[in-house]
Design a protein around this motif. Sequence first.
Motif, PDB file in Angstrom:
ATOM      1  N   ALA A  61       0.827  -1.203   0.000  1.00 59.99           N
ATOM      2  CA  ALA A  61       0.000   0.000   0.000  1.00 59.99           C
ATOM      3  C   ALA A  61       0.869   1.264   0.000  1.00 59.99           C
ATOM      4  O   ALA A  61       0.596   2.241  -0.712  1.00 59.99           O
ATOM      5  CB  ALA A  61      -0.918  -0.011   1.217  1.00 59.99           C
ATOM      6  N   PHE A  68      -5.243   4.382   5.002  1.00 58.35           N
ATOM      7  CA  PHE A  68      -6.015   3.503   4.118  1.00 58.35           C
ATOM      8  C   PHE A  68      -5.936   2.052   4.582  1.00 58.35           C
ATOM      9  O   PHE A  68      -6.957   1.352   4.686  1.00 58.35           O
ATOM     10  CB  PHE A  68      -5.480   3.641   2.688  1.00 58.35           C
ATOM     11  CG  PHE A  68      -6.019   2.631   1.725  1.00 58.35           C
ATOM     12  CD1 PHE A  68      -7.288   2.747   1.180  1.00 58.35           C
ATOM     13  CD2 PHE A  68      -5.256   1.537   1.346  1.00 58.35           C
ATOM     14  CE1 PHE A  68      -7.777   1.813   0.303  1.00 58.35           C
ATOM     15  CE2 PHE A  68      -5.749   0.598   0.455  1.00 58.35           C
ATOM     16  CZ  PHE A  68      -7.007   0.742  -0.061  1.00 58.35           C
ATOM     17  N   ALA A 122      -8.125   2.274  -3.420  1.00 58.26           N
ATOM     18  CA  ALA A 122      -7.147   3.319  -3.085  1.00 58.26           C
ATOM     19  C   ALA A 122      -7.365   4.554  -3.949  1.00 58.26           C
ATOM     20  O   ALA A 122      -7.279   5.696  -3.448  1.00 58.26           O
ATOM     21  CB  ALA A 122      -5.737   2.775  -3.275  1.00 58.26           C
TER      22      ALA A 122
END
Length: 280
Positions: free
Chosen positions: A205, A222, A246
């Motif tokens: 991520a 996130f 995302a």
Amino acid sequence: MNYIKQLNSFYNKIQNDPQIAPCQIALYNALYQCWNKQRFADSITIIRDEIMRLSKITSKSTYHRSMKLLHNNGYIIYEPSYNSYVGSKVHIIDLTKTSEKQKNTQSKNGQAIGTPMKRGSSRNDKPMETPIKTPIEPLYKHINNKTINNSNCLYTQAEIFMKKNKKIQSKNEVNQDGLVKVEMTQKEKSSAKKEKGIIPTLEEAKSYFLEKGKSTIEAEKFFYYFESIGWLVGGKTKMKNWKAAANNWFINSVEFSKAKNYAAQKPLDTSPNKRYDEPL
């Protein structure tokens, strides 16, 4: 007539008569009572209701059936009258004579069997031989005639038991192998899902957020947000593509920052020292 001998002969006779039941015995005693009241006449007249009351018989069909049975078996002679104003006639048979005749015949038969051989009779005249009853063969004769070796039976039973156990063990082994294969396939599927990238790691991520020009702090926000809700979109459906989620996170974060930078309007000044020459 000796009424005591009559009753004794009646009870001796019904012992060998399987058709006589308590109803017939009660009916005969009621008839005997009426016969006694009428001084042992040759024939007596009876009324059905009176006889039923004495014999404690409440059903008319039972009364007529019992009367017919006593008539047919030789205890009485019943002459019904089909007139309601005239009673039926009953003749009580003297059972003492019949019992004496039976005794005489039995005594004669016993003497004939026990008499010795006369002089004039030859030796060839053999007495009557009683038939010898052949024994009835049992139904399980074919089982008793078989010669069974118990040791062989036990050996064969042990072999069958061992074979069954081997079959069961082989089935269990096959089932265990099948379960192991299923578990391996499930693990492979779970690993394949992770390889596809449905649920990313924190490092993945962060790298993706850096590629898009975002900070690692946003990547952590996130990751930890969706990790807390089990990677569900809208709290209901499972996430299919985390990169699309995302990108949606980027758009929402920009709109949220715009709303945050928006300055709120000052409240109106309603104090008494307010200057009305100044613009609002």
